[in-house]
Design a protein around this motif. Structure first.
Motif, PDB file in Angstrom:
ATOM      1  N   GLY A  52      61.473 107.103  40.198  1.00 53.31           N
ATOM      2  CA  GLY A  52      62.066 105.882  40.727  1.00 53.31           C
ATOM      3  C   GLY A  52      62.942 105.184  39.706  1.00 53.31           C
ATOM      4  O   GLY A  52      64.084 104.790  40.005  1.00 53.31           O
ATOM      5  N   ASN A  53      62.431 105.014  38.482  1.00 49.89           N
ATOM      6  CA  ASN A  53      63.196 104.329  37.437  1.00 49.89           C
ATOM      7  C   ASN A  53      64.468 105.095  37.076  1.00 49.89           C
ATOM      8  O   ASN A  53      65.531 104.503  36.878  1.00 49.89           O
ATOM      9  CB  ASN A  53      62.332 104.173  36.176  1.00 49.89           C
ATOM     10  CG  ASN A  53      61.108 103.310  36.385  1.00 49.89           C
ATOM     11  OD1 ASN A  53      60.889 102.769  37.460  1.00 49.89           O
ATOM     12  ND2 ASN A  53      60.283 103.201  35.362  1.00 49.89           N
ATOM     13  N   ALA A  54      64.351 106.424  36.984  1.00 54.39           N
ATOM     14  CA  ALA A  54      65.507 107.241  36.621  1.00 54.39           C
ATOM     15  C   ALA A  54      66.577 107.195  37.707  1.00 54.39           C
ATOM     16  O   ALA A  54      67.780 107.122  37.411  1.00 54.39           O
ATOM     17  CB  ALA A  54      65.068 108.682  36.363  1.00 54.39           C
ATOM     18  N   THR A  55      66.156 107.236  38.965  1.00 56.78           N
ATOM     19  CA  THR A  55      67.127 107.160  40.061  1.00 56.78           C
ATOM     20  C   THR A  55      67.859 105.830  40.033  1.00 56.78           C
ATOM     21  O   THR A  55      69.090 105.771  40.183  1.00 56.78           O
ATOM     22  CB  THR A  55      66.416 107.342  41.416  1.00 56.78           C
ATOM     23  OG1 THR A  55      65.739 108.594  41.434  1.00 56.78           O
ATOM     24  CG2 THR A  55      67.418 107.289  42.560  1.00 56.78           C
TER      25      THR A  55
ATOM     26  N   LEU B 271      70.450 105.803  37.234  1.00 58.21           N
ATOM     27  CA  LEU B 271      71.642 106.590  37.546  1.00 58.21           C
ATOM     28  C   LEU B 271      72.528 105.892  38.567  1.00 58.21           C
ATOM     29  O   LEU B 271      73.760 105.933  38.475  1.00 58.21           O
ATOM     30  CB  LEU B 271      71.225 107.975  38.053  1.00 58.21           C
ATOM     31  CG  LEU B 271      70.646 108.918  37.002  1.00 58.21           C
ATOM     32  CD1 LEU B 271      70.080 110.169  37.660  1.00 58.21           C
ATOM     33  CD2 LEU B 271      71.704 109.289  35.961  1.00 58.21           C
ATOM     34  N   LEU B 272      71.916 105.249  39.552  1.00 57.82           N
ATOM     35  CA  LEU B 272      72.714 104.564  40.565  1.00 57.82           C
ATOM     36  C   LEU B 272      73.396 103.320  39.994  1.00 57.82           C
ATOM     37  O   LEU B 272      74.452 102.908  40.488  1.00 57.82           O
ATOM     38  CB  LEU B 272      71.829 104.186  41.754  1.00 57.82           C
ATOM     39  CG  LEU B 272      71.287 105.377  42.554  1.00 57.82           C
ATOM     40  CD1 LEU B 272      70.421 104.904  43.707  1.00 57.82           C
ATOM     41  CD2 LEU B 272      72.419 106.250  43.058  1.00 57.82           C
ATOM     42  N   ARG B 273      72.795 102.735  38.971  1.00 54.79           N
ATOM     43  CA  ARG B 273      73.428 101.589  38.315  1.00 54.79           C
ATOM     44  C   ARG B 273      74.447 102.034  37.266  1.00 54.79           C
ATOM     45  O   ARG B 273      75.188 101.197  36.738  1.00 54.79           O
ATOM     46  CB  ARG B 273      72.359 100.711  37.665  1.00 54.79           C
ATOM     47  CG  ARG B 273      71.592  99.867  38.690  1.00 54.79           C
ATOM     48  CD  ARG B 273      70.511  99.040  38.021  1.00 54.79           C
ATOM     49  NE  ARG B 273      70.005  98.007  38.932  1.00 54.79           N
ATOM     50  CZ  ARG B 273      68.952  97.216  38.669  1.00 54.79           C
ATOM     51  NH1 ARG B 273      68.296  97.372  37.518  1.00 54.79           N
ATOM     52  NH2 ARG B 273      68.568  96.309  39.532  1.00 54.79           N
TER      53      ARG B 273
ATOM     54  N   ALA C   8      63.842 116.840  40.989  1.00 51.42           N
ATOM     55  CA  ALA C   8      64.083 115.781  41.969  1.00 51.42           C
ATOM     56  C   ALA C   8      65.448 115.138  41.766  1.00 51.42           C
ATOM     57  O   ALA C   8      66.206 114.908  42.732  1.00 51.42           O
ATOM     58  CB  ALA C   8      62.983 114.733  41.880  1.00 51.42           C
ATOM     59  N   LEU C   9      65.813 114.839  40.518  1.00 54.63           N
ATOM     60  CA  LEU C   9      67.087 114.176  40.252  1.00 54.63           C
ATOM     61  C   LEU C   9      68.257 115.079  40.588  1.00 54.63           C
ATOM     62  O   LEU C   9      69.266 114.625  41.155  1.00 54.63           O
ATOM     63  CB  LEU C   9      67.151 113.745  38.783  1.00 54.63           C
ATOM     64  CG  LEU C   9      66.184 112.627  38.370  1.00 54.63           C
ATOM     65  CD1 LEU C   9      66.233 112.401  36.871  1.00 54.63           C
ATOM     66  CD2 LEU C   9      66.492 111.335  39.129  1.00 54.63           C
TER      67      LEU C   9
END
Length: 426
Positions: free
Chosen positions: A250-253, A256-258, A363-364
């Protein structure tokens, strides 16, 4: 030097959204200070956190006096006191050795196909809809599926295990639960242990090959190992094994989106994924805190720490220490030098680090390559309240719908990751 504010401020929702700025404020006044509200030393600098994490003068025992905790929490504390995470030598290496074979790089590599399959199924289901909650739809079910596979838990029982683990994780990460919360956590742990006892001692069906159940069954017969210790540490694996990976994904996604340029860089350069995983772990670690207790009067970074005093090692702050990581608030996949503390350090280095890295990478990659125009849907991400765990309660995203999505999950290792999970230590 002005007095630092209390680490307890991190509980506030408005601080969770700017947590690393808050850590900067703490570190700028002192990288090791006495927190009067927590009645503990708080370490925020990388040098002191990394040195203290492996210092034998500091104990990992969380509950040295079970009778001193609240009556409602006592049953849970008794179980936690038998887990390797809260043990010192000689108990710690003995307990860790019981289960470490299941997390050796070669063993972890055998799980790759199962992880790819699970991610593929989730992405294929979501692709035509154009939106998902990353936490509920991917980050939470994926690691739970894999850790349950590893434990050889039947599919029909997995929702119950997820329900039992949540109150326990909340109690571990939140020292300010009320009596009802502590009671719920203790009861959930009791229910979980009862289930695991039945699972690991059942004789009607043999354990599946290469599962932790099969390994534990063989070890218990060979060593006469205390079953209660095995159960306590299997419970730890179940809770920590999916809770931390959930938060990492969750944190990594979100990161990346930010940082769309970083996400585009990964799409163009999949060989950067191993470096990206490490940087994303540093940037927003799923575990923020390690607790230690002084075995004796000692000097720590020039401060006199008294016997029995608690020392809180803030890994998340250490990971943003500019003395070790220049421009620490920049997401940089080419970052050189410095060792992040996302998986701890020293004897208690996370046993499941290689597995978490593999799950996160797969997942990423799927999110970035299979969901076109992936973006935040405009709602503010929601953080759970915890000093220990850093994780989102939900993360809504939108993307261009992919009608008639096919099972196109990558069947080969993610570029740049070896079949031994990158040769990483476990």
């Amino acid at each position: 030097m002005r007095t630092p504010s209390s680490l307890l401020r991190a509980f506030r929702p408005q601080v969770q959204g700017r947590l690393y700025d808050f850590y900067d404020e703490l570190r700028s006044t002192d990288d090791l200070f006495w927190d009067h509200r927590l009645d503990a030393w708080v370490a925020t600098g990388h040098a002191v956190v990394s040195s203290a994490a492996g210092d034998p003068r500091l104990s990992s025992v969380r509950y040295p006096d079970i009778a001193a905790v609240s009556e409602e929490l006592r049953p849970l504390a008794r179980v936690l006191s038998r887990q390797m995470l809260y043990s010192d030598a000689p108990d710690h290496p003995r307990l860790r050795a019981l289960i470490s074979k299941a997390f050796a790089p070669r063993a972890v590599a055998t799980l790759r196909a199962r992880i790819v399959e699970a991610v593929d199924r989730i992405i294929t289901h979501a692709a035509p809809t154009g939106r998902m909650d990353i936490v509920a739809d991917l980050a939470r079910p994926l690691p739970l599926t894999i850790i349950c596979d590893l434990l050889d838990v039947p599919h029909r029982d997995r929702p119950a295990l997820a329900a039992w683990s949540e109150p326990v994780a909340e109690a571990i990460g939140n020292s300010r639960l009320d009596a009802d919360g502590n009671r719920a956590a203790s009861q959930s742990m009791a229910d979980l242990l009862t289930y695991l006892r039945g699972l690991l001692t059942r004789q009607d069906t043999p354990p599946a090959p290469h599962t932790l159940r099969a390994l534990i069954d063989a070890q218990a017969q060979d060593t006469g190992q205390d079953l209660d210790e095995l159960l306590a540490n299997c419970a730890l694996l179940l809770i920590a094994g999916h809770e931390t990976t959930t938060h990492f994904i969750g944190n990594a996604t979100l990161a990346l989106l930010r940082h769309p340029q970083a996400a585009d860089q990964l799409r163009r350069r999949p060989d950067l994924m191993p470096a990206a995983v490490e940087e994303l772990l540093r940037y927003d670690a799923p575990v923020q805190l390690m607790l230690r207790r002084a075995r004796q009067d000692m000097d720590l970074a020039g401060r006199a720490v008294g016997e029995g005093q608690t020392v809180l090692l803030v890994c998340g702050a250490a990971n943003r220490d500019p003395a070790v990581f220049p421009d620490p608030h920049v997401l940089d996949f080419g970052r050189a030098g410095g060792r992040h503390m996302a998986f701890g350090h020293g004897p208690h280095f996370c046993l499941g680090a290689a597995l978490a890295r593999m799950e996160g990478a797969i997942a990423l990659e799927a999110l970035l390559t299979r969901l076109p125009d992936l973006r935040l849907d405009g709602t503010e991400p929601q953080w759970q309240r915890s000093l220990n765990f850093r994780g989102l309660t939900r993360l809504d995203v939108a993307f261009a719908p992919v009608p008639d999505a096919q099972d196109t999950g990558v069947q080969e290792p993610v570029a740049g990751l070896s079949r031994e999970a990158g040769g990483l230590q476990v």
